[in-house]
Design a protein around this motif. Structure first.
Motif, PDB file in Angstrom:
ATOM      1  N   PRO A 268       0.753  -1.204  -0.046  1.00  9.13           N
ATOM      2  CA  PRO A 268      -0.010   0.068  -0.054  1.00  9.13           C
ATOM      3  C   PRO A 268       0.803   1.360   0.057  1.00  9.13           C
ATOM      4  N   LEU A 269       2.084   1.192   0.627  1.00  9.07           N
ATOM      5  CA  LEU A 269       2.950   2.523   0.752  1.00  9.07           C
ATOM      6  C   LEU A 269       3.497   2.817  -0.824  1.00  9.07           C
ATOM      7  N   LEU A 270       3.809   1.679  -1.262  1.00  7.67           N
ATOM      8  CA  LEU A 270       4.474   1.974  -2.733  1.00  7.67           C
ATOM      9  C   LEU A 270       3.573   2.432  -3.689  1.00  7.67           C
ATOM     10  N   ASP A 271       2.039   1.826  -3.538  1.00  3.88           N
ATOM     11  CA  ASP A 271       1.204   2.236  -4.410  1.00  3.88           C
ATOM     12  C   ASP A 271       0.901   3.715  -4.261  1.00  3.88           C
ATOM     13  N   ALA A 272       0.897   3.965  -3.155  1.00  6.35           N
ATOM     14  CA  ALA A 272       0.669   5.473  -2.740  1.00  6.35           C
ATOM     15  C   ALA A 272       2.025   6.342  -3.212  1.00  6.35           C
ATOM     16  N   MET A 273       3.032   5.808  -3.158  1.00  5.49           N
ATOM     17  CA  MET A 273       4.303   6.578  -3.442  1.00  5.49           C
ATOM     18  C   MET A 273       4.132   6.771  -5.019  1.00  5.49           C
ATOM     19  N   ILE A 274       3.591   5.737  -5.752  1.00  6.19           N
ATOM     20  CA  ILE A 274       3.865   5.882  -7.268  1.00  6.19           C
ATOM     21  C   ILE A 274       2.642   7.051  -7.311  1.00  6.19           C
ATOM     22  N   ARG A 275       1.397   7.136  -7.110  1.00  4.67           N
ATOM     23  CA  ARG A 275       0.675   8.307  -7.225  1.00  4.67           C
ATOM     24  C   ARG A 275       1.306   9.666  -6.875  1.00  4.67           C
ATOM     25  N   LEU A 276       1.926   9.667  -5.745  1.00  2.00           N
ATOM     26  CA  LEU A 276       2.690  10.948  -5.375  1.00  2.00           C
ATOM     27  C   LEU A 276       3.706  11.133  -6.231  1.00  2.00           C
ATOM     28  N   ALA A 277       4.284  10.393  -6.774  1.00  2.00           N
ATOM     29  CA  ALA A 277       5.408  10.625  -7.655  1.00  2.00           C
ATOM     30  C   ALA A 277       5.083  11.360  -8.939  1.00  2.00           C
ATOM     31  N   TYR A 278       4.069  10.568  -9.270  1.00  4.07           N
ATOM     32  CA  TYR A 278       3.246  10.730 -10.718  1.00  4.07           C
ATOM     33  C   TYR A 278       2.879  12.251 -10.672  1.00  4.07           C
ATOM     34  N   THR A 279       2.361  12.823  -9.676  1.00  2.25           N
ATOM     35  CA  THR A 279       1.698  14.171  -9.377  1.00  2.25           C
ATOM     36  C   THR A 279       2.848  15.053  -9.322  1.00  2.25           C
ATOM     37  N   LEU A 280       3.886  14.699  -8.700  1.00  2.00           N
ATOM     38  CA  LEU A 280       5.333  15.559  -8.582  1.00  2.00           C
ATOM     39  C   LEU A 280       6.133  15.545  -9.415  1.00  2.00           C
ATOM     40  N   GLY A 281       5.802  14.791 -10.874  1.00  5.19           N
ATOM     41  CA  GLY A 281       6.626  14.732 -11.684  1.00  5.19           C
ATOM     42  C   GLY A 281       7.921  13.950 -11.450  1.00  5.19           C
ATOM     43  N   LYS A 282       7.942  13.180 -10.515  1.00 10.41           N
ATOM     44  CA  LYS A 282       9.288  12.371 -10.156  1.00 10.41           C
ATOM     45  C   LYS A 282       9.119  10.939 -10.994  1.00 10.41           C
ATOM     46  N   ASP A 283      10.109  10.235 -10.652  1.00  8.88           N
ATOM     47  CA  ASP A 283      10.404   8.880 -11.304  1.00  8.88           C
ATOM     48  C   ASP A 283       9.472   7.963 -10.502  1.00  8.88           C
ATOM     49  N   PHE A 284       8.152   7.881 -11.254  1.00 12.40           N
ATOM     50  CA  PHE A 284       7.529   6.785 -10.531  1.00 12.40           C
ATOM     51  C   PHE A 284       7.390   5.320 -11.297  1.00 12.40           C
ATOM     52  N   VAL A 285       8.324   5.318 -12.431  1.00 15.95           N
ATOM     53  CA  VAL A 285       8.344   3.948 -13.051  1.00 15.95           C
ATOM     54  C   VAL A 285       9.156   3.158 -12.262  1.00 15.95           C
ATOM     55  N   SER A 286      10.289   3.587 -11.429  1.00 13.20           N
ATOM     56  CA  SER A 286      10.983   2.677 -10.691  1.00 13.20           C
ATOM     57  C   SER A 286      10.213   2.147  -9.516  1.00 13.20           C
TER      58      SER A 286
END
Length: 316
Positions: A268-286
């Protein structure tokens, strides 16, 4: 071929990461994330950098400085700075203010909390159930029928409780126990998670910012215990539309879960971090790849979202 334990080698994780990974070896005692009380364990010594290493003298100095800091145990100092008498409709009691400071350097995150005699008494009774032999020489201040609110008695108990906490902390299995850690952090954490459930995110954050540094100092042996409050901070920041702060809290939580892919908060933490990374324009792919690889190694349903997990903490 260079060993991955050596700095400069391809698989070297760094001493801090290796410290975190080592927590996986510790078994549970009174809770899912606490190691079992017992004799002082011996940590596997790192090999020193090879003579063929391409590291500079400065890099070697930095390595050994970090290495030394990794194994140095946090030492805490307890003070009972003040006391006040509180009167309610049906009761009257003394609240003792406890200040917890990390020794050895300036501590800008000293913890200040309040506990009453009955809280100390509950801690003593709880510890006696598990650590009777270990604490048999630790003197607990006796209860008196009269004079509890006199200036002399309050001063005497301030000194006694300071000595009591210091002696408990000096016993390894006690300072690592759920009972001792809960005594110093649970009331504040319970209040913070209650605020989160009520949607009072700013108030929850105010409490978490105060209590998390203390919990961090108390749980260096088991960083995973920090994950629920850090995830609560992520949820609060995210719902207050502060994605950058939420992402920073999530990064700290992920660091605490090194080599702990089976932890209930991991997916669940990784899933939340993926969404946040996408919002912030960070590397969500890794992060997405990390989650997918984890699911391939040990398939587990995502189940609860991160917020659904956090609101279930400290209900009782």
């Amino acid at each position: 071929m260079a060993s991955p334990k050596h700095p400069g080698s391809p698989g070297w994780m760094g001493p801090r990461a290796q410290c975190m990974a080592g927590t996986k070896q510790e078994a549970s005692a009174t809770g899912a994330d606490l190691p079992r009380p017992g004799p002082e364990g011996h940590l596997e010594a790192h090999s020193s950098p090879s003579s063929n290493s391409s590291m500079t003298t400065r890099e070697l100095q930095d390595y050994w400085r970090t290495e030394k800091g990794c194994w140095k145990r946090v030492k805490l100092l307890f003070e009972i700075s003040s006391a006040r008498i509180e009167e309610r409709k049906v009761s009257k009691f003394v609240m003792y203010q406890i200040v917890v400071i990390q020794t050895g350097s300036f501590d800008s995150n000293k913890a200040v909390l309040e506990r009453r005699y009955s809280d100390f008494e509950a801690l003593q009774k709880s510890l006696l159930k598990t650590f009777r032999e270990e604490i048999e020489d630790v003197v607990f201040p006796k209860k008196h029928l009269m004079g509890n609110f006199s200036e002399e008695m309050i001063s005497e108990r301030k000194l006694a409780f300071k000595e009591y906490l210091s002696l408990l902390y000096a016993i390894r299995c006690v300072r690592r126990s759920r009972e001792f850690i809960d005594f110093l952090t649970r009331p504040e954490l319970k209040e913070a998670f209650g605020c989160l459930r009520a949607g009072q995110y700013t108030k929850a954050l105010d409490i978490l910012v105060r209590v998390v540094p203390l919990q961090e100092k108390l749980t260096t042996h088991c960083p995973a215990m920090l994950v629920p409050p850090l995830c609560a901070m992520l949820v609060c920041h995210r719902d207050l539309e502060r994605p950058a702060e939420a992402f920073a809290a999530g990064e700290r939580a992920l660091q605490c879960l090194e080599a702990r892919e089976g932890h209930r908060y991991y997916a669940p933490l990784l899933d939340a971090m993926i969404r946040l990374a996408y919002t912030l324009g960070k590397d969500f792919v890794s992060l997405q790849e990390r989650l997918e690889e984890s699911q391939l190694r040990k398939p587990t349903p995502l189940g609860f979202t991160l917020k659904e997990l956090t609101v279930r903490e400290y209900l009782y």
